[in-house]
Enzyme design. Structure first.
Site, PDB file in Angstrom:
ATOM      1  N   SER A   1       2.736   7.382  -8.509  1.00 22.65           N
ATOM      2  CA  SER A   1       1.342   7.476  -8.950  1.00 22.65           C
ATOM      3  C   SER A   1       1.286   8.331 -10.205  1.00 22.65           C
ATOM      4  O   SER A   1       2.116   9.227 -10.390  1.00 22.65           O
ATOM      5  CB  SER A   1       0.482   8.131  -7.870  1.00 22.65           C
ATOM      6  OG  SER A   1      -0.806   8.438  -8.385  1.00 22.65           O
ATOM      7  N   TYR A  54      -1.090  15.460  -2.769  1.00 24.60           N
ATOM      8  CA  TYR A  54      -0.732  14.050  -2.996  1.00 24.60           C
ATOM      9  C   TYR A  54       0.173  13.931  -4.229  1.00 24.60           C
ATOM     10  O   TYR A  54       1.212  13.251  -4.187  1.00 24.60           O
ATOM     11  CB  TYR A  54      -2.009  13.226  -3.174  1.00 24.60           C
ATOM     12  CG  TYR A  54      -1.759  11.777  -3.560  1.00 24.60           C
ATOM     13  CD1 TYR A  54      -1.086  10.901  -2.700  1.00 24.60           C
ATOM     14  CD2 TYR A  54      -2.202  11.274  -4.792  1.00 24.60           C
ATOM     15  CE1 TYR A  54      -0.868   9.582  -3.054  1.00 24.60           C
ATOM     16  CE2 TYR A  54      -1.985   9.946  -5.150  1.00 24.60           C
ATOM     17  CZ  TYR A  54      -1.319   9.104  -4.278  1.00 24.60           C
ATOM     18  OH  TYR A  54      -1.094   7.791  -4.628  1.00 24.60           O
TER      19      TYR A  54
HETATM   20  N1  LIG Z   1      -4.857   2.322  -5.184  1.00 23.96           N
HETATM   21  C1  LIG Z   1      -4.572   3.191  -6.125  1.00 23.96           C
HETATM   22  O1  LIG Z   1      -5.429   3.538  -6.961  1.00 23.96           O
HETATM   23  C2  LIG Z   1      -3.183   3.782  -6.228  1.00 23.96           C
HETATM   24  C3  LIG Z   1      -2.868   4.498  -7.387  1.00 23.96           C
HETATM   25  C4  LIG Z   1      -1.607   5.045  -7.521  1.00 23.96           C
HETATM   26  C5  LIG Z   1      -0.675   4.884  -6.515  1.00 23.96           C
HETATM   27  N2  LIG Z   1      -1.006   4.199  -5.396  1.00 23.96           N
HETATM   28  C6  LIG Z   1       0.039   4.062  -4.368  1.00 23.96           C
HETATM   29  O2  LIG Z   1       0.249   2.692  -4.112  1.00 23.96           O
HETATM   30  C7  LIG Z   1       0.709   2.512  -2.774  1.00 23.96           C
HETATM   31  C8  LIG Z   1      -0.152   1.457  -2.096  1.00 23.96           C
HETATM   32  O3  LIG Z   1      -1.491   1.924  -2.107  1.00 23.96           O
HETATM   33  P1  LIG Z   1      -2.758   0.972  -1.950  1.00 23.96           P
HETATM   34  O4  LIG Z   1      -3.833   1.581  -2.743  1.00 23.96           O
HETATM   35  O5  LIG Z   1      -2.365  -0.439  -2.170  1.00 23.96           O
HETATM   36  O6  LIG Z   1      -3.095   1.290  -0.432  1.00 23.96           O
HETATM   37  P2  LIG Z   1      -3.754   0.462   0.742  1.00 23.96           P
HETATM   38  O7  LIG Z   1      -4.507  -0.719   0.258  1.00 23.96           O
HETATM   39  O8  LIG Z   1      -4.455   1.485   1.566  1.00 23.96           O
HETATM   40  O9  LIG Z   1      -2.469  -0.033   1.529  1.00 23.96           O
HETATM   41  C9  LIG Z   1      -1.581   0.876   2.084  1.00 23.96           C
HETATM   42  C10 LIG Z   1      -0.504   0.104   2.798  1.00 23.96           C
HETATM   43  O10 LIG Z   1       0.441   1.051   3.309  1.00 23.96           O
HETATM   44  C11 LIG Z   1       0.530   0.892   4.715  1.00 23.96           C
HETATM   45  N3  LIG Z   1       0.683   2.193   5.329  1.00 23.96           N
HETATM   46  C12 LIG Z   1       0.003   3.334   5.050  1.00 23.96           C
HETATM   47  N4  LIG Z   1       0.420   4.317   5.850  1.00 23.96           N
HETATM   48  C13 LIG Z   1       1.374   3.783   6.667  1.00 23.96           C
HETATM   49  C14 LIG Z   1       2.162   4.288   7.719  1.00 23.96           C
HETATM   50  N5  LIG Z   1       2.081   5.555   8.133  1.00 23.96           N
HETATM   51  N6  LIG Z   1       3.040   3.463   8.316  1.00 23.96           N
HETATM   52  C15 LIG Z   1       3.137   2.180   7.930  1.00 23.96           C
HETATM   53  N7  LIG Z   1       2.405   1.628   6.952  1.00 23.96           N
HETATM   54  C16 LIG Z   1       1.542   2.438   6.330  1.00 23.96           C
HETATM   55  C17 LIG Z   1      -0.750   0.208   5.152  1.00 23.96           C
HETATM   56  O11 LIG Z   1      -0.455  -0.519   6.326  1.00 23.96           O
HETATM   57  P3  LIG Z   1      -1.556  -0.883   7.466  1.00 23.96           P
HETATM   58  O12 LIG Z   1      -2.893  -0.982   6.775  1.00 23.96           O
HETATM   59  O13 LIG Z   1      -1.071  -2.187   8.010  1.00 23.96           O
HETATM   60  O14 LIG Z   1      -1.503   0.212   8.445  1.00 23.96           O
HETATM   61  C18 LIG Z   1      -1.038  -0.696   3.965  1.00 23.96           C
HETATM   62  O15 LIG Z   1      -0.321  -1.892   4.056  1.00 23.96           O
HETATM   63  C19 LIG Z   1       0.635   3.895  -2.117  1.00 23.96           C
HETATM   64  O16 LIG Z   1       1.912   4.475  -2.107  1.00 23.96           O
HETATM   65  C20 LIG Z   1      -0.307   4.661  -3.021  1.00 23.96           C
HETATM   66  O17 LIG Z   1      -0.076   6.053  -2.974  1.00 23.96           O
HETATM   67  C21 LIG Z   1      -2.239   3.640  -5.220  1.00 23.96           C
END
Ligand SMILES: NC(=O)c1ccc[n+]([C@@H]2O[C@H](COP(=O)([O-])OP(=O)(O)OC[C@H]3O[C@@H](n4cnc5c(N)ncnc54)[C@H](OP(=O)(O)O)[C@@H]3O)[C@@H](O)[C@H]2O)c1
Length: 245
Positions: free
Chosen positions: A142, A155
């Site tokens: 991130s 974070y």
């Molecule tokens: N969205 C943003 O703005 C952003 C920006 C920078 C970085 N990121 C990073 O990108 C990655 C994906 O984020 P996203 O925004 O796409 O999130 P999201 O839509 O909330 O999806 C998160 C995914 O991770 C899984 N997950 C979370 N905690 C888990 C656990 N303890 N065990 C197993 N699976 C788990 C969830 O599975 P289930 O729902 O099936 O439980 C879901 O598939 C993360 O590492 C996040 O930090 C996101």
């Protein structure tokens, strides 16, 4: 080596956290490039929908459930995945808040899911890739790991740690044909109903907008494919230029 291709036919990709957001978009993009995709997550219903969508498009897809906040579950998921050529360590969680009020349990929760889990999963899969002489690991970091964001100390620290692991693994596995890189997104529209939050964060980037999950997935595809054959140990900022200013 043909670097003018992102054809992933015959390769197996494991995407953690592929039941929504960036992970789901990455699973779609990798499958379209020809990879067999293992979807990982906790929510079986959303996983089934992703698997069905990929299969309907002609790809091979399967699901492994597991809560990565547990060390033993993380290890089981990696072992169950079997042969993996492309590992996307994407699953993660972000908890924001002022440091003085921050619950230490939330620090532990992010530590276990954002750092310990990719470490454990990679500790099973990277040596196996090395034995076969090929592989690409993509860690989803991130921009919070590179710049100071209000309420993001814990974070951001987890994502900086992930970038540090990326650099060490790149050194550790380079001689065995395994590349390891990080993609560090800026704000990405992933949580339904939170578009306004992402819009305001997006407004702080050079491009003045947040990203769609597909835009991050395309960078992940690039890092997975031979088109990025000379990249290892690096972090690609897919953040609309936010960390450039
Ligand atoms: N969205 C943003 O703005 C952003 C920006 C920078 C970085 N990121 C990073 O990108 C990655 C994906 O984020 P996203 O925004 O796409 O999130 P999201 O839509 O909330 O999806 C998160 C995914 O991770 C899984 N997950 C979370 N905690 C888990 C656990 N303890 N065990 C197993 N699976 C788990 C969830 O599975 P289930 O729902 O099936 O439980 C879901 O598939 C993360 O590492 C996040 O930090 C996101």
């Amino acid at each position: 080596m043909n670097t003018e291709t992102n054809d992933l036919s015959g390769l197996v990709a494991l995407v953690t956290g592929a039941t929504s957001g960036i992970g789901r978009a990455s699973a779609r993009v990798l499958a379209r490039a020809g990879a067999d995709v293992i979807i990982h997550g906790r929510d079986a219903a959303r996983a089934a929908a992703v698997v069905a969508e990929l299969e309907a498009a002609g790809a091979k897809a399967s699901f492994i459930a597991g809560d990565l906040s547990s060390a033993s579950e993380a290890r089981r998921v990696a072992i169950e995945a079997g042969v993996v050529d492309i590992l996307v360590n994407n699953a993660g969680q972000s908890i924001w808040g002022p440091t003085g009020d921050f619950d230490p349990a939330d620090v532990d929760a992010m530590y276990s899911t954002n750092i310990r889990a990719p470490f454990i999963v990679s500790s099973v899969i990277a040596p196996a890739m090395a034995e076969r002489g090929r592989g690409s690991i993509i860690n989803v970091g991130s921009m919070a790991g590179a710049i100071g964001l209000q309420n993001g100390a814990a974070y951001g620290a987890t994502k900086a740690a992930l970038a540090a692991m990326t650099r060490s693994w790149a050194v550790e596995y380079a001689d065995f044909g395994v590349r390891v890189n990080t993609v560090a997104p800026g704000p990405v529209y992933t949580k339904p109903g939170s578009r306004g939050l992402y819009d305001s964060l997006g407004g702080t980037t050079i491009l003045k907008r947040a990203a769609e999950p597909d835009e991050i997935a395309q960078t992940i595809l690039f890092l997975a494919s031979p088109a990025s054959s000379y990249l290892t140990g690096t972090t690609i900022a897919a953040d609309g230029g936010r960390t450039a200013i």
